[in-house]
Enzyme design. Sequence first.
Site, PDB file in Angstrom:
ATOM      1  N   ARG A 270     -44.677  18.658 -21.979  1.00 19.76           N
ATOM      2  CA  ARG A 270     -45.013  19.818 -22.799  1.00 19.76           C
ATOM      3  C   ARG A 270     -44.224  21.075 -22.427  1.00 19.76           C
ATOM      4  NH1 ARG A 270     -49.095  16.307 -22.873  1.00 19.76           N
ATOM      5  NH2 ARG A 270     -48.303  16.012 -20.771  1.00 19.76           N
ATOM      6  N   THR A 271     -44.225  21.415 -21.146  1.00 10.39           N
ATOM      7  CA  THR A 271     -43.648  22.706 -20.745  1.00 10.39           C
ATOM      8  C   THR A 271     -42.148  22.719 -20.995  1.00 10.39           C
ATOM      9  OG1 THR A 271     -45.336  22.752 -19.030  1.00 10.39           O
ATOM     10  CG2 THR A 271     -43.580  24.387 -18.867  1.00 10.39           C
TER      11      THR A 271
ATOM     12  N   ARG B  61     -39.392  24.597 -12.589  1.00 10.45           N
ATOM     13  CA  ARG B  61     -40.573  23.838 -12.146  1.00 10.45           C
ATOM     14  C   ARG B  61     -40.194  23.092 -10.880  1.00 10.45           C
ATOM     15  NH1 ARG B  61     -44.632  19.894 -15.433  1.00 10.45           N
ATOM     16  NH2 ARG B  61     -45.325  21.952 -16.093  1.00 10.45           N
TER      17      ARG B  61
ATOM     18  N   HIS C 146     -49.086  28.454 -12.837  1.00  9.56           N
ATOM     19  CA  HIS C 146     -48.429  27.973 -14.065  1.00  9.56           C
ATOM     20  C   HIS C 146     -48.704  29.041 -15.136  1.00  9.56           C
ATOM     21  CE1 HIS C 146     -46.783  25.401 -17.004  1.00  9.56           C
ATOM     22  NE2 HIS C 146     -47.515  24.306 -16.848  1.00  9.56           N
TER      23      HIS C 146
ATOM     24  N   LYS D 254     -25.903  14.227  -4.374  1.00  7.08           N
ATOM     25  CA  LYS D 254     -24.815  14.138  -3.389  1.00  7.08           C
ATOM     26  C   LYS D 254     -25.088  15.028  -2.180  1.00  7.08           C
ATOM     27  CE  LYS D 254     -21.730  14.669  -6.960  1.00  7.08           C
ATOM     28  NZ  LYS D 254     -20.428  15.016  -7.527  1.00  7.08           N
TER      29      LYS D 254
HETATM   30  N1   CP Z   1     -49.443  21.263 -19.115  1.00  9.03           N
HETATM   31  C1   CP Z   1     -48.262  20.870 -18.593  1.00  9.03           C
HETATM   32  O1   CP Z   1     -47.684  21.544 -17.732  1.00  9.03           O
HETATM   33  O2   CP Z   1     -47.787  19.694 -19.083  1.00  9.03           O
HETATM   34  P1   CP Z   1     -46.392  19.040 -18.679  1.00  9.03           P
HETATM   35  O3   CP Z   1     -46.507  18.577 -17.254  1.00  9.03           O
HETATM   36  O4   CP Z   1     -46.181  17.909 -19.648  1.00  9.03           O
HETATM   37  O5   CP Z   1     -45.336  20.097 -18.798  1.00  9.03           O
END
Ligand code: CP
Length: 312
Positions: free
Chosen positions: A59-60, A109, A137, A87
Amino acid sequence: MPSIKSKHLIRIQDLTNDEIYAVLENAATFKEINERPIKKLPTLRGRTIINLFLEPSTRTRSSFELAEKRLSADSLNFSASSSATVKGESLLDTAETFDAMKVDMVVARHKYGGYCNILADHMDAKIVNGGDGIHQHPTQTLLDLFTIYEHFGRIEGLTVGIVGDIYHSRVAGSLAPALASLGATPIFIAPPAYQPDVPEELGAQVAYTLDEVLPELDVVNLLRIQGERAQGLYVPSLREYSALYGMNSHRMNNLMKKDAIILHPGPMNRGVEVTAEVIADPRMLVLDQVNAGVAVRMAVMYMMLGGDGDVE
Ligand code: CP
């Protein structure tokens, strides 16, 4: 002039309450634009954004990428497995390499909480946290707030239960302080082993039994047990967890308020924290959250990269 004052969005506390509401307002406009046949705007033409996702995401990552494309930014997706990190190049050297290419923004992330702060210390680019370890988040929080605000027309005064593996949840780590700051009441509902060490630091109350507090909740935000961040289960079995904390038809129809809503950040584990019947119910807004995710991320990037006027 950017209309978000903080250079980076690493913690939800980087935004003032007024800025949070401004994000929600701009996101509402972007959501309407996302319904048009032609969804593309020239707003971020000439801006370069790197999506540095070093942990899996559906999603993100895809909603940031869509948001960047719809705002006409030039974007690049980076994954560790197909890069020079295999590497032996460190992630910090990778970040400095991107910085030398003069990018405007990095959406990152990583499994380690605090990774975005390291990037911010070593890059000129603006950093947006796409989820760092068990820390925060913030754009998930903004889309959760958008979904709540769109449904109720307010956030202040609502009681929001966050149910499940709070300890390992960056979703809870950013949603609870935002709700508390905006005048809502967040309650962490979980067995003791899945409660955070100091819940009051996140502005949340604590409950150990879902059935006791469910009748008070306006919003039930379900979390999955995050096995990738823990050695084994912190409860005797998934079956027992599901029986005590899972949202099922009985709880939804007999204990939950009739006008309450159910949220889930995804990915969902069907049959554990939520049943298929609940997922199919109109009070479950998980896909509204996904829809809001693109609009909210458009709003964040627009406001951080210089957008100051009305969105057309
Ligand atoms: N809610 C969320 O962060 O989903 P993803 O891990 O799919 O990005």
